[in-house]
Enzyme design. Sequence first.
Site, PDB file in Angstrom:
ATOM      1  N   ASN A  24       4.719   3.289  -1.534  1.00 22.19           N
ATOM      2  CA  ASN A  24       4.022   3.594  -2.779  1.00 22.19           C
ATOM      3  C   ASN A  24       4.900   3.259  -3.971  1.00 22.19           C
ATOM      4  O   ASN A  24       6.121   3.395  -3.936  1.00 22.19           O
ATOM      5  CB  ASN A  24       3.516   5.042  -2.810  1.00 22.19           C
ATOM      6  CG  ASN A  24       4.576   6.094  -2.611  1.00 22.19           C
ATOM      7  OD1 ASN A  24       5.449   5.970  -1.756  1.00 22.19           O
ATOM      8  ND2 ASN A  24       4.500   7.163  -3.385  1.00 22.19           N
ATOM      9  N   GLU A  45       4.871   4.101  -7.959  1.00 20.64           N
ATOM     10  CA  GLU A  45       4.264   4.877  -9.042  1.00 20.64           C
ATOM     11  C   GLU A  45       4.533   4.237 -10.396  1.00 20.64           C
ATOM     12  O   GLU A  45       5.372   3.340 -10.534  1.00 20.64           O
ATOM     13  CB  GLU A  45       4.806   6.310  -9.025  1.00 20.64           C
ATOM     14  CG  GLU A  45       4.334   7.091  -7.824  1.00 20.64           C
ATOM     15  CD  GLU A  45       4.780   8.532  -7.827  1.00 20.64           C
ATOM     16  OE1 GLU A  45       4.266   9.282  -6.978  1.00 20.64           O
ATOM     17  OE2 GLU A  45       5.636   8.931  -8.646  1.00 20.64           O
ATOM     18  N   CYS A  53      -0.668   2.689  -3.700  1.00 18.83           N
ATOM     19  CA  CYS A  53      -0.296   3.348  -2.445  1.00 18.83           C
ATOM     20  C   CYS A  53       0.388   2.379  -1.484  1.00 18.83           C
ATOM     21  O   CYS A  53       0.195   1.160  -1.557  1.00 18.83           O
ATOM     22  CB  CYS A  53      -1.538   3.916  -1.768  1.00 18.83           C
ATOM     23  SG  CYS A  53      -2.418   5.161  -2.729  1.00 18.83           S
ATOM     24  N   GLU A  69      -0.165   1.898   1.723  1.00 22.65           N
ATOM     25  CA  GLU A  69      -1.097   1.204   2.612  1.00 22.65           C
ATOM     26  C   GLU A  69      -1.663  -0.041   1.944  1.00 22.65           C
ATOM     27  O   GLU A  69      -1.722  -1.121   2.534  1.00 22.65           O
ATOM     28  CB  GLU A  69      -2.245   2.130   3.013  1.00 22.65           C
ATOM     29  CG  GLU A  69      -1.822   3.341   3.806  1.00 22.65           C
ATOM     30  CD  GLU A  69      -1.520   4.572   2.952  1.00 22.65           C
ATOM     31  OE1 GLU A  69      -0.917   4.428   1.861  1.00 22.65           O
ATOM     32  OE2 GLU A  69      -1.888   5.682   3.379  1.00 22.65           O
ATOM     33  N   CYS A 118      -5.321   8.039   1.946  1.00 23.20           N
ATOM     34  CA  CYS A 118      -6.227   8.574   0.926  1.00 23.20           C
ATOM     35  C   CYS A 118      -7.555   7.810   0.980  1.00 23.20           C
ATOM     36  O   CYS A 118      -7.689   6.808   1.681  1.00 23.20           O
ATOM     37  CB  CYS A 118      -5.593   8.476  -0.455  1.00 23.20           C
ATOM     38  SG  CYS A 118      -5.550   6.802  -1.141  1.00 23.20           S
ATOM     39  N   CYS A 177      -7.373   4.071   0.001  1.00 22.89           N
ATOM     40  CA  CYS A 177      -6.738   3.272   1.057  1.00 22.89           C
ATOM     41  C   CYS A 177      -7.666   3.114   2.253  1.00 22.89           C
ATOM     42  O   CYS A 177      -7.739   2.042   2.856  1.00 22.89           O
ATOM     43  CB  CYS A 177      -5.405   3.889   1.480  1.00 22.89           C
ATOM     44  SG  CYS A 177      -4.128   3.659   0.224  1.00 22.89           S
TER      45      CYS A 177
END
Length: 160
Positions: A62, A64, A73, A75, A112, A115
């Site tokens: 990830n 940010e 993210c 993934e 999530c 994803c």
Amino acid sequence: MKDIKIESTLTIYEDYNELPKNVALLMDQAIEIRLKAYAPYSKFLVGAAILLDNGEVITGNNQENASYPSGLCAERTAIYYAGANYPEAKIVMMALTAGSQKQPTTSPIPPCGACRQSISEYEVKQDLPIEIYFMGVSGKVVKSNSLANLLPLGFDRSFL
């Protein structure tokens, strides 16, 4: 009117040491890349490792951003890299690991919703299930035989 029942079947490994060797090797790469995640705001690091049918392993973590919606993210970082650089390859398996730097993370952390939708796009495109293994920093590991198992009634190109 009628009701329908939707069920998912997951395999639970009590810990990392129960994983098949090939899965453990992929999870090792997810763990390694998780530790390099850029998460100064949430302190929640995620790593993903993807095995392609050509033998390549793609990793992502990830990333940010102070403008929260601008981050990405792990993934999706990995899956988009795979799609951009190996457009003909199929995704065979994904290993995911996530953990907080603020507290112990011993429960398995699934992808999530965003994803799941992104992984679903590739699963539908390749017409082949993607095995997904996910864990926290330690503890149980969950296996799903496909993304469709984690996202029943998914939205795909057939609706467009």
